[in-house]
Design a protein around this motif. Structure first.
Motif, PDB file in Angstrom:
ATOM      1  N   SER A 211       8.478  -4.220 -42.298  1.00 42.03           N
ATOM      2  CA  SER A 211       7.064  -4.270 -42.632  1.00 42.03           C
ATOM      3  C   SER A 211       6.895  -5.058 -43.917  1.00 42.03           C
ATOM      4  CB  SER A 211       6.488  -2.858 -42.797  1.00 42.03           C
ATOM      5  OG  SER A 211       7.126  -2.176 -43.860  1.00 42.03           O
TER       6      SER A 211
ATOM      7  N   GLU B  77       6.524 -15.695 -40.693  1.00 43.65           N
ATOM      8  CA  GLU B  77       5.426 -16.439 -41.313  1.00 43.65           C
ATOM      9  C   GLU B  77       5.941 -17.477 -42.313  1.00 43.65           C
ATOM     10  OE1 GLU B  77       2.428 -13.922 -42.955  1.00 43.65           O
ATOM     11  OE2 GLU B  77       2.466 -12.531 -41.268  1.00 43.65           O
TER      12      GLU B  77
ATOM     13  N   THR C 175       7.946 -16.660 -33.070  1.00 48.21           N
ATOM     14  CA  THR C 175       6.585 -16.219 -33.347  1.00 48.21           C
ATOM     15  C   THR C 175       6.630 -14.767 -33.804  1.00 48.21           C
ATOM     16  OG1 THR C 175       6.206 -15.354 -31.120  1.00 48.21           O
ATOM     17  CG2 THR C 175       5.758 -17.713 -31.474  1.00 48.21           C
ATOM     18  N   PRO C 176       5.585 -14.303 -34.478  1.00 47.32           N
ATOM     19  CA  PRO C 176       5.557 -12.888 -34.873  1.00 47.32           C
ATOM     20  C   PRO C 176       5.762 -11.944 -33.692  1.00 47.32           C
ATOM     21  CG  PRO C 176       3.854 -14.088 -36.040  1.00 47.32           C
ATOM     22  CD  PRO C 176       4.436 -15.055 -35.034  1.00 47.32           C
ATOM     23  N   GLU C 177       5.227 -12.310 -32.555  1.00 49.92           N
ATOM     24  CA  GLU C 177       5.382 -11.466 -31.360  1.00 49.92           C
ATOM     25  C   GLU C 177       6.834 -11.462 -30.871  1.00 49.92           C
ATOM     26  OE1 GLU C 177       1.349 -12.611 -32.064  1.00 49.92           O
ATOM     27  OE2 GLU C 177       3.112 -13.879 -31.690  1.00 49.92           O
ATOM     28  N   GLN C 178       7.477 -12.615 -30.894  1.00 54.07           N
ATOM     29  CA  GLN C 178       8.873 -12.694 -30.458  1.00 54.07           C
ATOM     30  C   GLN C 178       9.786 -11.907 -31.391  1.00 54.07           C
ATOM     31  OE1 GLN C 178       9.139 -16.996 -30.465  1.00 54.07           O
ATOM     32  NE2 GLN C 178       9.221 -17.077 -28.227  1.00 54.07           N
TER      33      GLN C 178
ATOM     34  N   LYS D 151      12.537  -4.699 -32.146  1.00 54.81           N
ATOM     35  CA  LYS D 151      12.432  -3.421 -31.444  1.00 54.81           C
ATOM     36  C   LYS D 151      13.618  -3.211 -30.516  1.00 54.81           C
ATOM     37  CE  LYS D 151       9.351  -0.742 -28.433  1.00 54.81           C
ATOM     38  NZ  LYS D 151       8.053  -0.726 -27.701  1.00 54.81           N
TER      39      LYS D 151
ATOM     40  N   ALA E 229       8.927  -9.398 -33.331  1.00 53.12           N
ATOM     41  CA  ALA E 229       8.640  -7.964 -33.190  1.00 53.12           C
ATOM     42  C   ALA E 229       9.357  -7.382 -31.973  1.00 53.12           C
ATOM     43  CB  ALA E 229       7.133  -7.744 -33.069  1.00 53.12           C
ATOM     44  N   ALA E 230       9.315  -8.106 -30.857  1.00 50.85           N
ATOM     45  CA  ALA E 230       9.960  -7.624 -29.634  1.00 50.85           C
ATOM     46  C   ALA E 230      11.476  -7.585 -29.800  1.00 50.85           C
ATOM     47  CB  ALA E 230       9.577  -8.521 -28.458  1.00 50.85           C
ATOM     48  N   THR E 231      12.032  -8.593 -30.462  1.00 49.64           N
ATOM     49  CA  THR E 231      13.481  -8.638 -30.656  1.00 49.64           C
ATOM     50  C   THR E 231      13.941  -7.538 -31.596  1.00 49.64           C
ATOM     51  OG1 THR E 231      13.463 -11.036 -30.325  1.00 49.64           O
ATOM     52  CG2 THR E 231      15.405 -10.098 -31.361  1.00 49.64           C
TER      53      THR E 231
END
Length: 205
Positions: free
Chosen positions: A156, A116, A140-143, A149, A145-147
């Motif tokens: 957090s 962000e 992106t936040p989704e990218q 993980k 998060a996936a990376t």
């Protein structure tokens, strides 16, 4: 019986002595087996598509054939991330001074856990503050998060801080991956640059 008068027994003794000597020589000449990397076989890492400071897409596979140092953090971190990145940069510098060829096979990568705020420009400026060799990546936040993980990193958003902004709680681990992308070991950034350089020297061929 006098064994000197028994040619067959003498030959047997001589053969046994020669065989024992040969085995001893083999044992002395054989190099000890290489130690297995601490993270060998661990399910850590994987392909990603993130963005560098120039706005270009960067994939994990782009670094094939290179050893990779990977650290997850964020540019607004007040203490731990800057300290760890400084020790990574200093450790690489020390290795470069002692073995330039070995150091040249290593790519250090910084991946934000605060997409962000960490724009391509911000993450690039943060990485460059420690070394021009460090590649800063965001997404992106989704990218992200996936990376995270895939690389077994948790994070957090933490509490707000005085003056605005917020902290981010995250896993502080510095990974070393091999040229094939497999995990090798963690780097001891908590023990200083010398320890980082020594660990790199140990595992990079």
């Amino acid at each position: 019986m006098n064994r000197n008068n028994n040619p067959s027994a003498a030959r047997t003794v001589a053969f046994a002595f020669a065989a024992a000597c040969a085995l001893a020589l083999v044992g002395c000449d054989s190099a000890p087996p290489a130690p297995e990397p601490p993270l060998a076989g661990a399910a850590i890492g994987g392909d990603f598509a993130l963005t560098n400071s120039a706005g270009e897409t960067v994939k994990w596979s782009d670094f094939a054939g290179k050893y990779r140092i990977v650290y997850f953090g964020y540019a607004f971190c007040p203490d731990i991330c800057p300290t760890d990145m400084q020790r990574v940069a200093q450790g690489l510098k020390q290795l470069k001074e002692s073995d330039p060829a070995k150091a040249g096979r290593i790519v250090p990568i910084f991946i934000t856990v605060d997409p962000e705020r960490d724009t391509p420009a911000v993450v690039g400026e943060f990485a460059a503050a420690f070394s021009p060799d460090i590649i800063g990546l965001t997404g992106t936040p989704e990218q992200i998060a996936a990376t995270a993980k895939a690389f077994a990193v948790g994070y957090s958003k933490g509490e707000p801080v005085e003056g605005g902004g917020y902290l981010v709680d995250h896993t502080t681990v510095t990974y070393l991956f091999g040229p094939d992308g497999a995990p090798i070991a963690t780097l001891p950034t908590d023990k200083g640059a010398e320890a980082v350089a020594a660990e790199l020297d140990r595992w990079v061929n």
